[in-house]
Design an enzyme around this catalytic site. Structure first.
Site, short mmCIF file in Angstrom:
data_model
loop_
_atom_site.label_atom_id
_atom_site.label_comp_id
_atom_site.label_asym_id
_atom_site.label_seq_id
_atom_site.Cartn_x
_atom_site.Cartn_y
_atom_site.Cartn_z
N HIS A 1 -48.73 72.92 45.03
CA HIS A 1 -48.89 72.59 46.04
C HIS A 1 -47.38 72.89 47.15
O HIS A 1 -46.50 72.69 46.47
CB HIS A 1 -48.90 70.66 46.43
CG HIS A 1 -49.15 70.80 47.57
ND1 HIS A 1 -49.00 70.53 48.81
CD2 HIS A 1 -50.46 70.79 48.35
CE1 HIS A 1 -49.57 70.13 49.97
NE2 HIS A 1 -50.52 70.23 49.71
N ASP B 1 -58.34 70.11 46.38
CA ASP B 1 -59.42 70.93 46.06
C ASP B 1 -59.57 71.36 44.68
O ASP B 1 -61.06 71.43 44.86
CB ASP B 1 -58.72 72.66 47.02
CG ASP B 1 -58.59 72.37 47.95
OD1 ASP B 1 -57.23 72.36 47.67
OD2 ASP B 1 -59.32 71.90 48.42
#
Ligand code: SDX
Length: 428
Positions: free
Chosen positions: A306, A363
């Site tokens: 991320h 996700d």
């Protein structure tokens, strides 16, 4: 906010620039006068060190794995709140009273139907069109049907179009799914909750009664909450940039949907489940870990890493526990969950992932739950867009109502040819 100064020496002179502090988080150096004073731009492709705006909506501490919506931690909202309540919070800044929440939910419920002509619009797509392609097209077309609420200078128009977008996304998403499986569209049922209505429009059929499973409704509602907003991510920045030109809100949200679709962003949930299916069994995991670490191999572990979180994504924590709840409620098992747990365990014990601070993100586990509920992988990013619409709309409203708002227009470092004269074709 407490201001102090930062000095920069460039091009032979030194300039002072104000430093601004927020309520929490890193200070910012206000460089708005930099070009005027030095003739130089900053250079930050990917905006890794750039704050594009002020915002009071969402705060992320990537090192600590903290996510706050208007100050409330995502873990508490996921456990105690609902998507409608979080939507109200993002739009209005405070948790609603019971009456405020009932009034807001009723308003949203009454906007869930789509103009009937849009059903014809769907029929222009191939049946095997990706639902995200349909969602991009249909949301972009909404301004053709609801042009009575596109004057962005009118707060009432902004409010109505915001409510319309939040309310109609479940209907649009469900219709995209129905169209892809060749089933008739199911109209909204105003007796149901926001999420229950979506589940019925998606999985209900005219031929029989549809009963919403409370545990699934709760899990789906929590998944919407986990995806509601996330600071200035790529799709939110796209919505802000589109909105900065004065484009209508429907067009801006369609731009955000298009950006979210990318596998590096919201498309990662579909890519992560496809990756888990490709890995298959835990004995194949090390091969994919090795590929992810290989500089010459473009393969990345989807659902890992991320830009901001250099710790565990707090949403992934909630998502993982929600997998267990949904499996228990539906009495299902999916060997891919064991593969995902094992993949996480192996990756997090590998120095490559530890050094680069690569952790599972929102996700990584979402696809396993959505698959268990019955969604095809092509619908995963559609659900992300459905939920993120409230964040996009809240961020858009925050930008448009800022009196200092101006069109976003970055500059560049030019690396092309210097000026040269045209050469006639006969001389080339
Ligand atoms: C979302 O921004 C948001 O807030 C987004 C989001 C939201 O709610 O809006 O949180 C939703 O988009 C989550 C992210 C979903 N994407 C994925 O899961 C795709 C896989 N992850 C990546 O491609 C990547 O981690 C990003 C895109 C998420 C972040 O990329 P960055 O910040 O640009 O980091 P990077 O690409 O510069 O990577 C840093 C290093 C690189 O190695 P070096 O070049 O330094 O040697 O880490 C490596 C990368 O190669 N790396 C990975 C990796 N992610 C980064 N290596 C293997 N597998 C991965 N998943």
């Amino acid at each position: 906010m407490s201001d102090n100064q930062a000095s920069l020496t460039a091009g032979g002179n030194t300039i002072d620039m104000p430093v601004k502090s927020g309520t929490i988080g890193p200070d910012v150096i206000d460089i708005r006068k930099l070009y005027g004073q030095t003739g130089m731009f900053t250079y930050d492709p990917g905006f890794t060190s750039t704050a594009s705006c002020d915002s009071a909506l969402t705060y992320i501490d990537g090192d600590e794995g903290v996510l706050l919506h208007r100050g409330y931690p995502i873990g508490q909202l996921a456990e105690h709140s609902s998507f409608m309540e979080v939507s109200y919070l993002l739009l209005n800044g405070e948790l609603p009273s019971q009456k405020e929440l009932s009034d807001f939910s009723r308003t949203i419920t009454r906007h869930t139907m789509l103009h009937e002509q849009l059903a014809t619009f769907y029929r222009g797509f191939r049946r095997d069109a990706h639902p995200m392609a349909i969602m991009c097209g249909v949301v972009g077309a909404l301004s053709a049907f609801y042009h009575d609420s596109t004057d962005i200078s009118d707060p009432q128009h902004r409010k109505i179009s915001s409510h319309r977008l939040i309310a109609k996304m479940p209907t649009i998403a469900a219709m995209a799914y129905k169209y892809s499986v060749g089933q008739p569209f199911v109209y909204p049922d105003n007796k149901l909750s926001y999420t229950g209505n979506f589940l019925k429009m998606t999985f209900g059929v005219p031929a029989e009664e549809y009963e919403v499973v409370p545990a699934v409704e709760k899990a789906m509602d929590r998944i919407f909450t986990l995806h509601a907003d996330h600071e200035q991510n790529a799709s939110t920045s796209t919505v802000r940039l589109a909105g900065s030109s004065g484009a209508n809100p429907f067009a801006c949200i369609a731009a955000g949907i298009a950006c979210l679709w990318g596998p590096a962003h919201g498309g990662a949930n579909e890519a992560a489940l496809n990756m888990l299916k490709e890995i298959g069994t835990p004995d194949k995991i090390q091969h994919y870990i090795d590929r992810a670490k290989d500089k010459n191999d473009p393969f990345r572990l989807m659902g890992f890493g991320h830009r901001v979180y250099k710790n565990y994504d707090p949403r992934a924590t909630v998502m993982q526990s929600t997998v267990r709840e949904v499996f228990a409620a539906l009495n299902v098992q999916d060997p891919l969950f064991e593969t995902a747990l094992r993949l996480e365990e192996i990756a997090l014990s590998d120095p490559y992932f530890a050094e680069k601070k690569l952790f599972p993100n929102v996700d990584f586990y979402s696809g396993i739950i959505l698959s268990a509920i019955g969604f095809p992988t092509t619908m995963f990013t559609v659900l992300f867009a459905l939920a993120r619409t409230v964040g996009w709309v809240a961020q858009w409203n925050e930008m448009i109502s800022d009196p200092g708002q101006k069109i976003g227009r970055p500059r560049q470092l030019y690396t092309g040819p210097t000026a040269r004269d045209y050469v006639p074709l006969s001389e080339r």
